[in-house]
Design a protein around this motif. Structure first.
Motif, mmCIF file in Angstrom:
data_model
loop_
_atom_site.group_PDB
_atom_site.id
_atom_site.type_symbol
_atom_site.label_atom_id
_atom_site.label_comp_id
_atom_site.label_asym_id
_atom_site.label_seq_id
_atom_site.Cartn_x
_atom_site.Cartn_y
_atom_site.Cartn_z
ATOM 1 N N ALA A 111 37.712 22.925 67.379
ATOM 2 C CA ALA A 111 36.466 23.683 67.220
ATOM 3 C C ALA A 111 36.730 25.068 66.656
ATOM 4 O O ALA A 111 35.835 25.665 66.037
ATOM 5 C CB ALA A 111 35.745 23.796 68.562
ATOM 6 N N GLU A 112 37.951 25.573 66.822
ATOM 7 C CA GLU A 112 38.260 26.906 66.290
ATOM 8 C C GLU A 112 38.219 26.942 64.767
ATOM 9 O O GLU A 112 38.079 28.014 64.178
ATOM 10 C CB GLU A 112 39.626 27.391 66.793
ATOM 11 C CG GLU A 112 40.786 26.451 66.546
ATOM 12 C CD GLU A 112 41.090 25.589 67.749
ATOM 13 O OE1 GLU A 112 42.208 25.687 68.292
ATOM 14 O OE2 GLU A 112 40.215 24.785 68.139
ATOM 15 N N LYS A 113 38.311 25.782 64.105
ATOM 16 C CA LYS A 113 38.206 25.757 62.642
ATOM 17 C C LYS A 113 36.783 26.042 62.179
ATOM 18 O O LYS A 113 36.568 26.455 61.035
ATOM 19 C CB LYS A 113 38.666 24.402 62.096
ATOM 20 C CG LYS A 113 40.165 24.174 62.189
ATOM 21 C CD LYS A 113 40.587 22.887 61.503
ATOM 22 C CE LYS A 113 40.572 23.000 60.006
ATOM 23 N NZ LYS A 113 41.221 21.814 59.354
ATOM 24 N N ARG A 114 35.818 25.762 63.063
ATOM 25 C CA ARG A 114 34.393 26.023 62.829
ATOM 26 C C ARG A 114 33.734 25.054 61.856
ATOM 27 O O ARG A 114 32.547 24.809 61.949
ATOM 28 C CB ARG A 114 34.143 27.469 62.364
ATOM 29 C CG ARG A 114 34.420 28.524 63.435
ATOM 30 C CD ARG A 114 33.720 28.187 64.720
ATOM 31 N NE ARG A 114 33.700 29.259 65.706
ATOM 32 C CZ ARG A 114 33.748 29.080 67.014
ATOM 33 N NH1 ARG A 114 33.850 27.836 67.495
ATOM 34 N NH2 ARG A 114 33.701 30.081 67.844
ATOM 35 N N HIS A 115 34.450 24.488 60.918
ATOM 36 C CA HIS A 115 33.863 23.478 60.044
ATOM 37 C C HIS A 115 34.985 22.613 59.467
ATOM 38 O O HIS A 115 36.150 22.997 59.457
ATOM 39 C CB HIS A 115 33.047 24.111 58.907
ATOM 40 C CG HIS A 115 33.836 25.033 58.026
ATOM 41 N ND1 HIS A 115 34.593 24.581 56.975
ATOM 42 C CD2 HIS A 115 33.999 26.374 58.050
ATOM 43 C CE1 HIS A 115 35.184 25.622 56.379
ATOM 44 N NE2 HIS A 115 34.847 26.719 57.017
ATOM 45 N N GLY A 116 34.606 21.416 59.034
ATOM 46 C CA GLY A 116 35.572 20.524 58.426
ATOM 47 C C GLY A 116 36.288 19.619 59.410
ATOM 48 O O GLY A 116 37.327 19.043 59.072
ATOM 49 N N VAL A 117 35.731 19.454 60.624
ATOM 50 C CA VAL A 117 36.392 18.623 61.643
ATOM 51 C C VAL A 117 35.410 17.567 62.173
ATOM 52 O O VAL A 117 35.386 17.256 63.359
ATOM 53 C CB VAL A 117 36.953 19.485 62.795
ATOM 54 C CG1 VAL A 117 38.035 18.709 63.560
ATOM 55 C CG2 VAL A 117 37.538 20.793 62.286
ATOM 56 N N GLY A 118 34.576 17.045 61.320
ATOM 57 C CA GLY A 118 33.691 15.959 61.699
ATOM 58 C C GLY A 118 32.768 16.324 62.843
ATOM 59 O O GLY A 118 32.124 17.384 62.842
ATOM 60 N N GLN A 119 32.691 15.437 63.831
ATOM 61 C CA GLN A 119 31.789 15.660 64.959
ATOM 62 C C GLN A 119 32.108 16.948 65.712
ATOM 63 O O GLN A 119 31.213 17.521 66.352
ATOM 64 C CB GLN A 119 31.859 14.476 65.920
ATOM 65 C CG GLN A 119 31.225 13.208 65.400
ATOM 66 C CD GLN A 119 31.105 12.147 66.473
ATOM 67 O OE1 GLN A 119 31.192 12.428 67.660
ATOM 68 N NE2 GLN A 119 30.890 10.909 66.058
ATOM 69 N N ILE A 120 33.337 17.384 65.650
ATOM 70 C CA ILE A 120 33.726 18.602 66.367
ATOM 71 C C ILE A 120 32.996 19.818 65.801
ATOM 72 O O ILE A 120 32.827 20.830 66.491
ATOM 73 C CB ILE A 120 35.254 18.781 66.328
ATOM 74 C CG1 ILE A 120 35.928 17.622 67.075
ATOM 75 C CG2 ILE A 120 35.688 20.105 66.930
ATOM 76 C CD1 ILE A 120 37.443 17.606 66.973
ATOM 77 N N ASP A 121 32.512 19.733 64.566
ATOM 78 C CA ASP A 121 31.731 20.841 64.002
ATOM 79 C C ASP A 121 30.516 21.151 64.870
ATOM 80 O O ASP A 121 30.108 22.307 65.000
ATOM 81 C CB ASP A 121 31.271 20.510 62.584
ATOM 82 C CG ASP A 121 32.410 20.515 61.575
ATOM 83 O OD1 ASP A 121 33.559 20.790 61.969
ATOM 84 O OD2 ASP A 121 32.150 20.220 60.392
ATOM 85 N N GLY A 122 29.908 20.115 65.464
ATOM 86 C CA GLY A 122 28.765 20.338 66.337
ATOM 87 C C GLY A 122 29.144 21.130 67.569
ATOM 88 O O GLY A 122 28.374 21.985 68.045
ATOM 89 N N LEU A 123 30.334 20.884 68.112
ATOM 90 C CA LEU A 123 30.809 21.657 69.259
ATOM 91 C C LEU A 123 31.059 23.102 68.853
ATOM 92 O O LEU A 123 30.785 24.027 69.626
ATOM 93 C CB LEU A 123 32.089 21.030 69.813
ATOM 94 C CG LEU A 123 32.013 19.559 70.238
ATOM 95 C CD1 LEU A 123 33.356 19.097 70.780
ATOM 96 C CD2 LEU A 123 30.918 19.349 71.280
ATOM 97 N N ALA A 124 31.590 23.298 67.665
ATOM 98 C CA ALA A 124 31.812 24.657 67.182
ATOM 99 C C ALA A 124 30.498 25.422 67.075
ATOM 100 O O ALA A 124 30.410 26.607 67.454
ATOM 101 C CB ALA A 124 32.517 24.622 65.826
ATOM 102 N N HIS A 125 29.455 24.756 66.575
ATOM 103 C CA HIS A 125 28.145 25.409 66.487
ATOM 104 C C HIS A 125 27.635 25.776 67.884
ATOM 105 O O HIS A 125 27.075 26.866 68.094
ATOM 106 C CB HIS A 125 27.132 24.491 65.793
ATOM 107 C CG HIS A 125 27.475 24.178 64.380
ATOM 108 N ND1 HIS A 125 26.979 23.081 63.719
ATOM 109 C CD2 HIS A 125 28.287 24.806 63.492
ATOM 110 C CE1 HIS A 125 27.445 23.053 62.483
ATOM 111 N NE2 HIS A 125 28.248 24.082 62.327
#
Length: 289
Positions: A111-125
């Motif tokens: 999630a620290e990447k903030r984008h470009g990690v598929g479903q994990i992008d939603g957790l970052a948001h």
């Protein structure tokens, strides 16, 4: 102290509920299917039945709350990132309006990447939305769940552990029950402020080759790890009936974690939890294989 627990029948949430009860508190559980609770637990908790995407339901559950454990629920929605982002906005508004002082959010490594990690992008948001509330927020950046092995029992019976990750690259693997223990330790403690990040890494990093070896030793089967392509994964997910957005959500997680990813929170005494893959597999995997 009022503690609100979401996804309380899930692999992590159920552990959170049990530990909060053992601490002598009566948690409020926000869930869609109360029939999944065992009768003894139902007598010891307060229930709010509804969807985490419904603002009125979440506001009602968090009214007067001191602490909130927020988890993205499983979803069959066409776009899981959009759904996660929408639910994160609901959580953030409820935290702000009801002045919830502490939030523990079950996030993920990547999630620290903030984008470009598929479903994990939603957790970052969701991380960003919760941080904007001004509450003390802790993001638990969890490693790869041991329980993910249960999603391809047929493959393991065939003797193959498939992944799009390089099979010789170490990564954190963790028992979901241990995540629950870290969550409750922070839900019950008033002595921290946020936003904070705490990774939950399990006892040691493991390669998929090492995981295959442990599974084989525990089950008595010969199991090998095999790296498959993103297109192979896409084909399998499409055959299972997933939408294109759902497919890309899964594919993007593997791609994002294997390309230019360095965890923001490295392994330390604080991120290391005790349960080994071998002990988990003896209890949960071997009986099914």
């Amino acid at each position: 102290m009022k503690i609100v627990v979401t996804t309380p029948t899930g692999r992590v949430g159920s552990r959170v509920v049990r530990l909060v009860l053992q601490a002598g508190l009566r948690p409020t559980l926000l869930l869609r299917s109360p029939e999944r609770l065992d009768p003894q637990t139902r007598e010891l908790v307060d229930l709010v039945v509804g969807d985490q995407g419904d603002l009125d339901t979440v506001l009602r559950a968090t009214e007067g709350a001191d602490a909130l454990y927020w988890v993205d629920p499983p979803t069959l929605d066409d776009d899981p990132v959009a759904t996660s982002t929408r639910m994160g906005a609901v959580a953030a508004r409820a935290v702000r309006e009801n002045q919830v002082s502490r939030v523990v959010f079950q996030s993920s490594v990547g999630a620290e990447k903030r984008h470009g990690v598929g479903q994990i992008d939603g957790l970052a948001h969701t991380e960003e939305q919760l941080e904007e509330t001004g509450a003390a927020v802790l993001h638990l950046r969890c490693g790869y769940f041991f329980t993910n092995l249960l999603s391809d029992l047929d493959g393991l019976r065939e003797g193959v552990l498939r992944t799009t990750m390089p099979i010789d690259r170490p990564m954190p693997w963790v028992d979901p029950r241990d995540i629950g223990e870290v969550a409750v330790a922070n839900l019950l403690s008033p002595g921290w402020s946020g936003p904070r990040v705490l990774a939950v890494h399990g006892p040691t990093d493991l390669t998929f080759e090492e995981v295959a070896g442990v599974v084989g030793a525990v089950t008595g089967r010969r199991v090998r790890a095999e790296q498959i392509s993103d297109d192979d994964l896409r084909a399998g997910l499409r055959a299972a009936g997933l939408s294109e957005a759902q497919v890309e959500g899964f594919v993007g997680m593997g791609r994002g974690l294997r390309e230019d990813f360095v965890p923001a929170d490295p392994r330390s005494v604080l991120t290391t939890t005790p349960t080994t893959l071998r002990s988990w597999a003896v209890e949960h995997l071997a009986p099914q294989l």
